[in-house]
Structure formats: C-alpha cells, structure tokens
Scaffold this motif. Structure first.
Motif, PDB file in Angstrom:
ATOM      1  N   GLY A   1       0.743  -1.259   0.000  1.00 38.08           N
ATOM      2  CA  GLY A   1       0.000   0.000   0.000  1.00 38.08           C
ATOM      3  C   GLY A   1       0.767   1.300   0.000  1.00 38.08           C
ATOM      4  O   GLY A   1       0.190   2.342  -0.280  1.00 38.08           O
TER       5      GLY A   1
ATOM      6  N   SER B   1       4.363   6.786  -1.533  1.00 31.86           N
ATOM      7  CA  SER B   1       5.552   7.373  -0.915  1.00 31.86           C
ATOM      8  C   SER B   1       6.776   7.245  -1.820  1.00 31.86           C
ATOM      9  O   SER B   1       7.788   7.893  -1.600  1.00 31.86           O
ATOM     10  CB  SER B   1       5.820   6.727   0.441  1.00 31.86           C
ATOM     11  OG  SER B   1       6.229   5.394   0.276  1.00 31.86           O
ATOM     12  N   PHE B   2       6.689   6.405  -2.856  1.00 29.83           N
ATOM     13  CA  PHE B   2       7.809   6.252  -3.787  1.00 29.83           C
ATOM     14  C   PHE B   2       7.672   7.157  -5.013  1.00 29.83           C
ATOM     15  O   PHE B   2       8.562   7.198  -5.847  1.00 29.83           O
ATOM     16  CB  PHE B   2       7.936   4.791  -4.246  1.00 29.83           C
ATOM     17  CG  PHE B   2       8.413   3.860  -3.168  1.00 29.83           C
ATOM     18  CD1 PHE B   2       9.769   3.651  -2.968  1.00 29.83           C
ATOM     19  CD2 PHE B   2       7.520   3.209  -2.335  1.00 29.83           C
ATOM     20  CE1 PHE B   2      10.226   2.797  -1.973  1.00 29.83           C
ATOM     21  CE2 PHE B   2       7.965   2.366  -1.336  1.00 29.83           C
ATOM     22  CZ  PHE B   2       9.316   2.161  -1.149  1.00 29.83           C
TER      23      PHE B   2
ATOM     24  N   ASN C   1       1.117  12.030   1.588  1.00 30.20           N
ATOM     25  CA  ASN C   1       0.809  12.035   3.012  1.00 30.20           C
ATOM     26  C   ASN C   1      -0.575  11.472   3.339  1.00 30.20           C
ATOM     27  O   ASN C   1      -1.002  11.515   4.485  1.00 30.20           O
ATOM     28  CB  ASN C   1       0.913  13.453   3.580  1.00 30.20           C
ATOM     29  CG  ASN C   1       2.327  13.739   4.050  1.00 30.20           C
ATOM     30  OD1 ASN C   1       3.090  12.805   4.310  1.00 30.20           O
ATOM     31  ND2 ASN C   1       2.674  15.002   4.138  1.00 30.20           N
TER      32      ASN C   1
ATOM     33  N   VAL D   1      -0.715   8.906   6.149  1.00 24.71           N
ATOM     34  CA  VAL D   1      -0.458   9.466   7.473  1.00 24.71           C
ATOM     35  C   VAL D   1      -1.705  10.140   8.015  1.00 24.71           C
ATOM     36  O   VAL D   1      -2.146   9.879   9.146  1.00 24.71           O
ATOM     37  CB  VAL D   1       0.711  10.468   7.402  1.00 24.71           C
ATOM     38  CG1 VAL D   1       0.851  11.204   8.725  1.00 24.71           C
ATOM     39  CG2 VAL D   1       2.003   9.766   7.047  1.00 24.71           C
TER      40      VAL D   1
ATOM     41  N   THR E   1      -4.400   7.708   8.872  1.00 24.86           N
ATOM     42  CA  THR E   1      -4.161   7.005  10.138  1.00 24.86           C
ATOM     43  C   THR E   1      -4.522   7.896  11.323  1.00 24.86           C
ATOM     44  O   THR E   1      -5.047   7.425  12.331  1.00 24.86           O
ATOM     45  CB  THR E   1      -2.689   6.571  10.241  1.00 24.86           C
ATOM     46  OG1 THR E   1      -2.316   5.946   9.030  1.00 24.86           O
ATOM     47  CG2 THR E   1      -2.494   5.607  11.388  1.00 24.86           C
ATOM     48  N   GLN E   2      -4.259   9.206  11.197  1.00 24.44           N
ATOM     49  CA  GLN E   2      -4.598  10.112  12.297  1.00 24.44           C
ATOM     50  C   GLN E   2      -6.111  10.129  12.543  1.00 24.44           C
ATOM     51  O   GLN E   2      -6.568  10.109  13.683  1.00 24.44           O
ATOM     52  CB  GLN E   2      -4.087  11.526  11.992  1.00 24.44           C
ATOM     53  CG  GLN E   2      -2.569  11.607  12.078  1.00 24.44           C
ATOM     54  CD  GLN E   2      -2.024  12.962  11.680  1.00 24.44           C
ATOM     55  OE1 GLN E   2      -2.711  13.753  11.036  1.00 24.44           O
ATOM     56  NE2 GLN E   2      -0.785  13.218  12.049  1.00 24.44           N
TER      57      GLN E   2
ATOM     58  N   VAL F   1      -7.079   6.806  14.164  1.00 26.24           N
ATOM     59  CA  VAL F   1      -6.780   6.767  15.595  1.00 26.24           C
ATOM     60  C   VAL F   1      -7.806   7.592  16.367  1.00 26.24           C
ATOM     61  O   VAL F   1      -8.306   7.176  17.422  1.00 26.24           O
ATOM     62  CB  VAL F   1      -5.349   7.294  15.853  1.00 26.24           C
ATOM     63  CG1 VAL F   1      -5.110   7.492  17.343  1.00 26.24           C
ATOM     64  CG2 VAL F   1      -4.323   6.332  15.282  1.00 26.24           C
TER      65      VAL F   1
ATOM     66  N   LYS G   1      -0.846  20.313   6.591  1.00 24.49           N
ATOM     67  CA  LYS G   1       0.252  19.552   6.007  1.00 24.49           C
ATOM     68  C   LYS G   1       0.192  19.511   4.496  1.00 24.49           C
ATOM     69  O   LYS G   1      -0.840  19.372   3.930  1.00 24.49           O
ATOM     70  CB  LYS G   1       0.246  18.138   6.588  1.00 24.49           C
ATOM     71  CG  LYS G   1       1.075  18.143   7.854  1.00 24.49           C
ATOM     72  CD  LYS G   1       1.022  16.818   8.559  1.00 24.49           C
ATOM     73  CE  LYS G   1       1.573  16.981   9.953  1.00 24.49           C
ATOM     74  NZ  LYS G   1       0.767  16.269  10.921  1.00 24.49           N
TER      75      LYS G   1
ATOM     76  N   LEU H   1      13.901   9.399   1.448  1.00 23.54           N
ATOM     77  CA  LEU H   1      13.867   8.926   0.072  1.00 23.54           C
ATOM     78  C   LEU H   1      14.113  10.075  -0.904  1.00 23.54           C
ATOM     79  O   LEU H   1      14.934   9.982  -1.803  1.00 23.54           O
ATOM     80  CB  LEU H   1      12.516   8.273  -0.207  1.00 23.54           C
ATOM     81  CG  LEU H   1      12.473   7.178  -1.249  1.00 23.54           C
ATOM     82  CD1 LEU H   1      13.519   6.108  -0.982  1.00 23.54           C
ATOM     83  CD2 LEU H   1      11.092   6.536  -1.262  1.00 23.54           C
TER      84      LEU H   1
ATOM     85  N   GLN I   1       2.252   4.548  10.638  1.00 19.44           N
ATOM     86  CA  GLN I   1       2.537   5.942  10.320  1.00 19.44           C
ATOM     87  C   GLN I   1       1.426   6.887  10.734  1.00 19.44           C
ATOM     88  O   GLN I   1       0.398   6.971  10.070  1.00 19.44           O
ATOM     89  CB  GLN I   1       2.788   6.068   8.834  1.00 19.44           C
ATOM     90  CG  GLN I   1       4.087   5.414   8.452  1.00 19.44           C
ATOM     91  CD  GLN I   1       4.964   6.358   7.706  1.00 19.44           C
ATOM     92  OE1 GLN I   1       4.846   6.507   6.512  1.00 19.44           O
ATOM     93  NE2 GLN I   1       5.833   7.037   8.431  1.00 19.44           N
ATOM     94  N   THR I   2       1.650   7.611  11.835  1.00 14.11           N
ATOM     95  CA  THR I   2       0.707   8.647  12.224  1.00 14.11           C
ATOM     96  C   THR I   2       1.322  10.025  12.042  1.00 14.11           C
ATOM     97  O   THR I   2       0.670  11.022  12.276  1.00 14.11           O
ATOM     98  CB  THR I   2       0.295   8.477  13.699  1.00 14.11           C
ATOM     99  OG1 THR I   2       1.481   8.391  14.483  1.00 14.11           O
ATOM    100  CG2 THR I   2      -0.516   7.222  13.891  1.00 14.11           C
ATOM    101  N   VAL I   3       2.589  10.064  11.660  1.00  9.67           N
ATOM    102  CA  VAL I   3       3.252  11.337  11.355  1.00  9.67           C
ATOM    103  C   VAL I   3       4.061  11.144  10.082  1.00  9.67           C
ATOM    104  O   VAL I   3       4.462  10.025   9.770  1.00  9.67           O
ATOM    105  CB  VAL I   3       4.217  11.761  12.487  1.00  9.67           C
ATOM    106  CG1 VAL I   3       3.461  12.044  13.767  1.00  9.67           C
ATOM    107  CG2 VAL I   3       5.278  10.725  12.715  1.00  9.67           C
TER     108      VAL I   3
ATOM    109  N   TYR J   1      -0.840  -6.856   5.587  1.00 10.90           N
ATOM    110  CA  TYR J   1      -1.685  -6.226   6.600  1.00 10.90           C
ATOM    111  C   TYR J   1      -1.564  -6.881   7.964  1.00 10.90           C
ATOM    112  O   TYR J   1      -2.044  -6.355   8.945  1.00 10.90           O
ATOM    113  CB  TYR J   1      -3.140  -6.230   6.140  1.00 10.90           C
ATOM    114  CG  TYR J   1      -3.271  -5.558   4.816  1.00 10.90           C
ATOM    115  CD1 TYR J   1      -3.293  -4.171   4.742  1.00 10.90           C
ATOM    116  CD2 TYR J   1      -3.305  -6.281   3.635  1.00 10.90           C
ATOM    117  CE1 TYR J   1      -3.351  -3.532   3.529  1.00 10.90           C
ATOM    118  CE2 TYR J   1      -3.362  -5.652   2.415  1.00 10.90           C
ATOM    119  CZ  TYR J   1      -3.382  -4.271   2.357  1.00 10.90           C
ATOM    120  OH  TYR J   1      -3.425  -3.631   1.164  1.00 10.90           O
TER     121      TYR J   1
END
Lengths: 412, 317, 275
Positions: A92, A96-97, A376, A379, A382-383, A386, A412, B61, B278-280, C234
């Motif tokens: 997933g 990011s690449f 991002n 990220v 995920t925030q 949470v 961000k 990266l 990853q939360t940040v 996962y």
C-alpha cells in the motif's frame, strides 16, 4: 574448571571454522543472458511463482526473492543504490515512492495493454503522469454479513435483497443499531466505515491541481463521513475491534460480530476466525455505492540491466494469467478483468454458502471511483483512524474531535 | 565491614604506573582494542552523519532540505518530546525500578542453597525472556482486551466491573509496565545470580554461625559483595529503561495508545523514522534530533547515577 | 523446624509467581496446537489441542524453516562466541590491569552506550555497501563483536570475583598475560560469561532488522526474517502457524539456558582460590 576451559576452546574453534565458511559467493552474471531478480512478499504472489515464471520465460533466468517488509528494504536499497532488484511487488505505500519515480521504469505502454480496472491502473500513476506501477491485486470492498443473524434481526439474507435494503448509510446505521440492541455488532470499527465512505467518493485528503498536490483535509466529504462514523463509535454501536488484531478474531470467533464492511483481503482473516461459521457468511455491496482501495503493485527499476525484459515481466505479473494463480492460491483479489470472467476463478465459494464472491466484488472493483493518494494520505488517514478509535474509547464528541484534528491535518 | 576480605585498592599498581613507558602496556591496549577499532570504523562516521542529519529535514527517500537548528527548536517547542519524556519516566518508575528491586530479592532467594526446586523456578522466570514478542503481544492483548479479554471476563464472573485496560491512558501505561516487568524479570535475576555466585559460601556460613538472620545477611554480605553488579544493573538498566520501545509498540499495534499515552522517547524517534504505524510524516532529521535529546537525558542520568551510587557505595562499605 | 517453615513460605511466594511467568509461554504452546477458532473462542481453550502437526505442515510448506534455522544457528553461534570472547578479555583487562588512560577509555566505552544508534541506520548500511558486505553475514558478525554492554558486565564481574593476590602471585611466577587471563580470569568470570552468552545468543538469534536489510538471497535468511514471511501486507491471518514457528524458534534458547544455568549459579570462589 578444566572442563569449562576446554569447552571455551572447542567453541572458539567452531566459531573460526564457521566464520571461514560463511562468506557467500556472489555469482555475478558473466554472460549476456537475461537475468532478472524479483522482490516480493511471498504472500502477494502465487505459491509456485518460480515455476510459473520459468515456464513463461524459459530463455531468461529469473531469481525470485521472498522478502518480508519489502517496502522498507526497497527504501534502504534505493538510498544506497545497491543490490536493487529488477522487478518489485509492493503493498500500500506506493505513493511514498512517487517522488523518486525517476528510479523506476515507465510502464505506460504496458498499462495501455493491461486489462486491469481503470481505478487500479490510475493508482499507479505519479503526479507528473508517469505510469510507475501496475496493480497486481486490489481491495474492492464488500459488506460481509451472516445470513442467519440478519434473518434473526428481520432483515433479508440474500445478497441482492440485502444490497437493496441497505442501499444507504442511513439504512446501515439502522441495522447496526438493531444489531447492537440485540447484543451483537454489525460493524467492526467505525474507522473502517469512515474509510469506506471516503473511498466511495474517491477522496484521500488531497487533490490534484495543475500537477500539484493540494491539501483538502477540511472537506465536507470527510466531515460528513467523520460525523456519521463518529456517532457509531460514540454510541458504541460498533464492536470497536480493528481487523488483524486478536480482539477482532475474538469478536468474530465468539459470534459477536455479525457484519462488517471491509476490503476483499479481509476474507483471509474471516475464514480463519469464523471457521466454524462456514456457510453462514455472505458478501453484499457496500451501502452507498462501490468502493475499492489499492492493494499491491508491480514496478520495474530503472537501474535494471534489462529494462525491456523487466517491463515484460512486470506486465506479465500484472496480467490475468499470473493474477488468476494468485487468486486461486492465496485469495489475492485480481485487478485484471480477465480473471473476473474466468470460470475457474469466478465460481461458488463454500464458505459463503456457494456464493460467487469474486463476481460480486468484481462489480465493485470495476465501478468504484479512483482515489488519488497523495504522499501524506496514509499518514492523515491514520490520524483520523486513531481519532475514531479514541472516540469509541472515551465517548468524546465527534464534531469537537474533528475540529481539533484539522489543526494538525489541514496544514500539512 | 570486616566481612569484606578482599583488598579493593591496589597500592603497588599506582607506583609502577608512573615509572613505565606507555608502550610497555601494549598487551593491555591490544586486549581492549577491538571495541575502539570497531567503534572507529562503524560508529564514528555514522555519528558525524547523525550530527549532520539533525540539521536537515528528510523523509528518507527524496531530497534533503537544510533547516539549520529548526529540528532542535522543534524538539524543545513542539511538546512531543516533553510528553514522551514524561511517559518514559512514568514507565521507568513503574516498571524498570520495581523489576530490578524484585529481581534482586528473588535472586537472593533463588541463590540460597537450601531452596528446593530452584532450578525449576529459575527456568520458569526465564521463560518470558525467550518467548517471542509476537506471541507475547497476542497473549497480552488477549488477556487485557476490554470486551473479549480473559481478565475482564474473570472480573465480571466474580461480579466486579470491567476495567478499561487498553482504552484509557493509565490503563495502557499499567499494562505496558506489567509487560515490561514480566519480560525483564528473568533477565535481571540471571545477572544478579551470576554476581552472587562470586560470594564465597563460607562467608554465609560464618555469618549464620554468628547468628545473623536472612535479612541481615542480605544487607551485610550479599549487597556489598555484588556491588559492582548492582552498579552495572543500575547503569545499563537506566539506559535500557529510558530506551523502552518494544512493549508499547507491540501492545498498541504501533499506534501509541490512547492520546499517545505510551509513546516513549524511543517510540517517538522510531515513529519519525517511519518504523511504526505511520501517524506522522517520516522525518529522519527530526528523528535524529530526538536521538540527541535521548542522548542528553541519558548523560544527565548517568551523572546523577554516578553521584548517587558513589555515595551509597561509601555508606555500604 | 523454623527452617522448614521458612522454606514453605518461600515456595508460597515463588510458586504462584512462577505460574504467572510461565503462563504466556504455556498459552503459546496451547495456541500452536489448536486452530485459529480455538484460540479466540470463548472460553479460550486452555489445554493443548491436536493440530500441532497440521500447523507444522503448513509452516514447512510456506517457509524454508530448516534452512533458516541452520543459518541462524551458524550466525548466532559465531557472533556470540566472538562477542563473548572479546568482552571477557577486554572486561578482565579493564578490571584487573592498570595502564595509562584506563579510566578515560572506559568512560568513553560507557558513553557510547547512550549514543543515538537508532538513527545511524542509513550511514551504517552505506558502510556495508561500500565494504561489499551486502548479502553476506559479515554485518551480523563483525560490528557487534565488541559490545560495550558485555565489556562492562565482564569488568564488573571481574571486580567481584578476581582476587588481586592471585594475579600478583601468577605474575611473580612469570605467567604471561594470556595465561593470567586463561587461568585466573576465565574461571573467575565463568558465571558472568555463561549469563552473557545466554543473552547475547538470544539477541543474535532474534535480530530482525539487519538480516532483513543486508541479506538479499532467501537461502541466507535467518529465522526471524524467514518467519516474517508468514505475514501478509496487513498482518497475521494464520495465528497457529506463527505460534508453531515461534515455539520452535524458542527451543534452542531454552536448551541453551538449561545447559548454562548451572554455570551461572555455581559458586566460583572455591575454584578461583585454588587457581
């Protein structure tokens, strides 16, 4: 005392001999023969991947390396620019690449020839329009539910009828509340519901404008979805268990969880945890429309000595033949439409009482909107995930939590 | 203490030290050289690099952005490091300190010659050390789960209320502390036991003949005799205790618990290195600044440790 | 009589405690012999099931377990012996010999334990690449050969158990440097060496990140890397197989502990005095 010392001495001898023998022989390719190295998690390719590839490309030497946490390893290899493979299958974190897309081969031609679903192909395209990766498996979402439990609640049990009855998120809320009133749960975690609603709108906190990423974390789509799911969390309508945790397994095994919305790959944990409920489960479409999220991708490395061969190999691994084997062996949901139509793959599944789940979910996969994932997105997502869990635990007010979150995420 | 039979100062050595040339000590230097050679090869360059890395912003990266001292300013002003420090202190005080004290007591019990089945006890206490952390995480999550946990089921069965272990800040901290205690107890027991085996049994026998009780023997013989080991445990236990990471990471699935309640300093560093869920956004520059922050805290603690333990030592002997 | 009651009291404290400590391991055993639906059922299964060999079969099917086990054994044994040997000699010298700069050098050694090593991952990997060590076991053996932790431990142990008179006597007799270490140091350090060996072996055995990063060839994989192959992107879906794998991976550690337990425990002084 003497015995201890001779033990030490013997051990030292052993160590020296082991050291001498353990240097590995790195056989470099001496001839011009096409030699390709493939990196992938063993669980994202068919069982006998080496045989399949050797059969398909008999004139090449293909080395398959089963690598756990392949993304971490790829990142490290890219940094040191050494030991890079020719072809990689990764999960997933593909976006990011994107910023180092020059290190990867352009697979545009292969994408044109591919029969993968439109949304999944688009997920492999970088900001500047380069096709960096081809999908090898995807996650169309379904509403997984227990037919007997639905009947007990006065709901239909047939997938078509369930889909018709639960055509909106409001209808789903009613079901979840009814289930909760009877001491069961029709959603695992509100965060999953929230994510489903975002993906349904093709939303992932960023937008493309003039080839640039624009943060749209503060959006009515996210807000509506958050408040909706937040209510489920606050009222403890959901079981408050995350997939791939012992709690989720316990909730499922103990027949507390009677329905949930989730991507196709959760079929793997469901079948294990609900082993004794085989035949009771079904899959229907997700309320409010089709959803699909990205799964794994195959990419070629620009550093490859044999870029043409690497592209061909990537195209094959992103194609129907390879994906069909992956689906049959490991239940990897194909992105290739060719597999959807294949009678060997699209067939009744006993666990789902003979339902053709591939055919069912394939519709979601084909019709789902494409989601643009920014670098991002994971990220930020995920925030919110949470935060949703925190609401379930503390009973905090979703609207307040949402506003607080924007302080960190919208900038961000 | 008359029981201290061995001279700890070596007067003759100091005299010879001045007279001989440095080169006559080549054997000694050679014997300790591996550490310094390996550190020069594998430690120094990375260390310089780590200094440099703390002046940039880098996701590991793409391109590095030079930011000067911004990462350190962020370290002091963002509040993340401070809250991680206080989480670390709480976990250190509730887990690491008690486990060391308990292990010292248990080692004294287990080293007594008369205790039956002590081999069995030693082995059982050591088991958590070898049990894979993956299995430990599953067991602890299964035990302390709010709805499906065995402990809460047990509480309900006897008519008590469920405890929200993993959904409250203090509950999560408590479970992390229990987990650390449970995992590292056997480790410290083994270290103390190895120290206690240097005590001549004749000392104990003489003390017993003098009518000394178990507690008195523990205080007057065991503690002074293994003082170097106690010092060792104090130093390494503080260092490892302030670098606690694994337990909070696996227990919270890499998320850090409610309101980041078990995000320790090391957890925060690994989080910015992209090593947890990853939360940040990954920033190796900030991660490095956190690393230097941890370094500063540890050096400070080492200084305090040296003072406290030095004083204790004088009192003890 | 009093003695007997006291022992009884000790067992009363120790026994329940030991039970608590052993329980998760016992449950690991139970989980490895059941099915996923047994593990998470209500009430959870508390007695071993009959699925062990079925689970084992699935494990051997999906992972080259024996190869990885052998690799781990070679790497862990070599790395541990190196580290323990260096630590014992260096620690002994630090504790019992005097030489200029000793305290400074030891202070530096202690200080390195607090350095932020976590962030050194990137440059360290670069060093291995430049040395051509990728896809070899050298990064797993050489850099860790001198452990500050181990040297510190051995130094402290030597201060407790090495008797200065014995060394002096040996030197007066004209015993060489290494002979003093061999005849005085090793016997005195035996419990500490045994304890350190057990831990160092365990840490090497469980090491995951560096083997993952430096080994490219699956045939060279160590056990932790091979076992991680059981998971998908996962997480874990097949818990019993993971449990069987971790259980088998634990056996060498337990065997080692049982072998070395007596060395950790037995008193050194009776021997050391005699030389």
């Amino acid at each position: 005392m003497k015995r201890f010392q001779s033990l030490v001495l013997g051990a030292a001898l052993l160590a020296t001999s082991a050291l001498a023998g353990c240097g590995s022989n790195n056989t470099a390719a001496t001839s011009q023969d096409t030699t390709l190295t493939v990196w992938a998690r063993g669980n994202s390719v068919p069982n006998d991947v080496e045989t399949i590839l050797a059969k398909k490309f008999p004139e090449w030497t293909i080395k398959f390396q089963n690598i756990p946490d392949v993304e971490d390893k790829l990142r490290a290899a890219l940094r040191s620019k050494s030991g890079l493979p020719d072809v990689v299958i990764m999960g997933g974190s593909l976006p990011s690449f994107f910023q180092v897309s020059d290190q990867f081969l352009d697979l545009s031609a292969e994408a044109k020839a591919s029969d993968a679903t439109a949304a999944s192909l688009k997920a492999g395209v970088t900001l500047d329009g380069k096709q960096m990766a081809l999908p090898t498996d995807i996650g169309p979402w379904g509403l997984f539910y227990r037919a007997d439990a639905f009947e007990a609640l006065g709901y239909p049990s047939d997938p078509e009828q369930v889909a018709a009855k639960l055509d909106s998120w409001e209808a789903y809320s009613k079901l979840a509340e009814a289930a909760a009133a009877s001491g069961k749960h029709a959603c695992d975690t509100a965060a999953q519901v929230y994510q489903a609603r975002l993906a349904q709108k093709g939303y992932a906190y960023v937008q493309l404008k003039d080839g640039k990423e624009v943060n749209i974390a503060d959006s009515p789509i996210s807000r509506d979805a958050f408040l909706y799911a937040g209510k489920l969390a606050k009222d403890k309508t959901c079981a408050n268990v995350k997939p791939y945790t012992p709690e989720w397994n316990a909730a499922t095994t103990q027949e507390n969880l009677i329905a949930f919305v989730g991507p196709a790959w959760e079929d793997g944990i469901l079948k294990k945890a609900a082993e004794k409920q085989s035949g009771a489960w079904r899959v229907a479409t997700v309320p409010g429309g089709p959803v699909a999220t990205a799964g794994s991708f195959v990419t070629g490395l620009a550093a490859s000595k044999f870029p043409d061969a690497a592209r061909q190999l990537a195209a094959y691994m992103g194609g129907s033949e390879f994906q069909k084997a992956g689906y049959l062996d490991k239940g990897l949901f194909p992105s290739s439409k060719g597999v959807f139509a294949d009678p060997e793959a699209a067939k009744p599944v006993p666990f789902y009482n003979g339902q053709d789940t591939l055919g069912m979910l394939a519709k979601s996969a084909t019709d789902a909107p494409s989601v643009y994932q920014g670098s991002n997105s994971t990220v930020v997502s995920t925030q919110f995930f949470v935060a949703m869990t925190d609401i379930a635990n503390t009973g905090a007010d979703p609207a307040t939590v949402y506003q607080d979150l924007l302080k960190t995420t919208a900038s961000k | 203490m008359t029981l201290m039979t061995r001279p700890r100062t070596r007067p003759s050595a100091r005299q010879t030290l001045k007279q001989r040339s440095v080169w006559t000590y080549w054997r000694e230097y050679l014997a300790i050289s591996p550490f310094f050679i390996l550190f020069a090869v594998f430690g120094l360059f990375p260390l310089v690099y780590a200094l440099y890395l703390s002046t940039v912003s880098w996701d590991g990266l793409g391109k590095m952005t030079p930011v000067g001292f911004d990462q350190f300013i962020r370290l002091f002003t963002s509040g993340e490091f401070q809250s991680a420090l206080s989480n670390t202190v709480v976990i250190f005080l509730t887990a690491q300190v008690p486990v060391v004290v308990a292990a010292l007591g248990a080692a004294a019990l287990l080293s007594s010659r008369r205790l039956a089945a002590k081999g069995l006890y030693q082995t059982l206490f050591f088991l958590p050390q070898v049990t894979s952390i993956v299995a430990v995480a599953i067991v602890f999550q299964s035990l302390f789960s709010n709805e499906y946990g065995i402990i809460n089921s047990g509480l309900q069965a006897v008519g008590l209320d469920k405890v929200p272990w993993l959904s409250t800040e203090w509950g999560t901290r408590l479970v992390v502390s229990i987990m650390i205690f449970w995992r590292s107890f056997g480790y410290f027991v083994v270290i103390f036991l190895s120290g206690m085996s240097s005590i001549p049994p004749s000392l104990y026998e003489a003390a017993r003949l003098d009518g000394a009780g178990s507690l008195r023997i523990f205080r007057s013989i065991t503690i002074p005799m293994i003082w170097p080991t106690i010092l060792f445990v104090a130093v390494t236990g503080t260092i490892s205790g302030f670098q606690i990471f694994t337990e909070p990471q696996v227990l919270t699935n890499g998320l850090g618990g409610p309101n980041d309640s078990v995000v320790t300093m090391m957890f925060l560093q690994v989080r910015y290195m992209g090593g947890t869920t990853q939360t940040v956004p990954t920033d190796l520059g900030f991660a490095t600044a956190i690393g230097w922050g941890i370094f500063a805290v540890l050096i400070l603690l080492a200084a305090i440790n040296a003072r406290v333990m030095g004083k204790r030592r004088k009192e003890a002997s | 009589m009093k003695q007997g009651r006291l022992a009884w009291l000790k067992h009363l404290v120790l026994l329940p405690l030991a039970g608590l400590f052993a329980f998760p391991f016992y449950w690991l055993l139970v989980m490895s012999t059941g099915r996923t639906s047994d593990i998470f059922g209500s009430p959870p299964r508390l007695i071993p099931g009959t699925e062990f060999f079925a689970n084992l079969g699935r494990l051997l099917e999906s992972v080259n377990f024996l190869q990885a086990f052998a690799n781990s054994a070679v790497v862990s044994i070599s790395a541990t012996l190196l580290t323990v040997a260096v630590a014992a000699l260096s620690g002994f010298v630090f504790a019992t010999f005097r030489f200029p700069g000793r305290n400074w050098l030891f202070g530096i050694l202690l200080a390195t334990m607090t350095l932020p090593t976590g962030v050194m991952l990137v440059p360290t990997l670069q060093i291995y690449v430049d040395l051509g060590w990728i896809n070899t076991y050298l990064p797993l053996l050489v850099p860790g050969a001198a452990s500050a932790f181990g040297i510190f431990w051995m130094r402290q142990a030597a201060r407790e158990s090495v008797q200065y008179e014995v060394i002096e006597a040996a030197r007066v007799d004209g015993a060489s440097f290494l002979r003093v270490f061999w005849h005085v140091g090793l016997p005195a350090l035996r419990p500490a060496i045994a304890g350190f060996t057990v831990f160092q072996f365990m840490w090497n055995w469980n090491e995951y990140l560096w083997p993952l990063l430096v080994l490219n060839d699956s045939n060279l994989y160590t056990l932790p890397v091979a076992l991680q192959q059981l998971n998908g992107s996962y997480g874990t879906s097949d818990y019993p197989v993971v449990m069987v794998a971790t259980l088998l991976a634990t056996i060498p550690l337990i065997v080692l502990f049982l072998l070395f337990r007596r060395q950790v425990m037995s008193s050194v002084n009776s021997g050391a005095v005699k030389g």
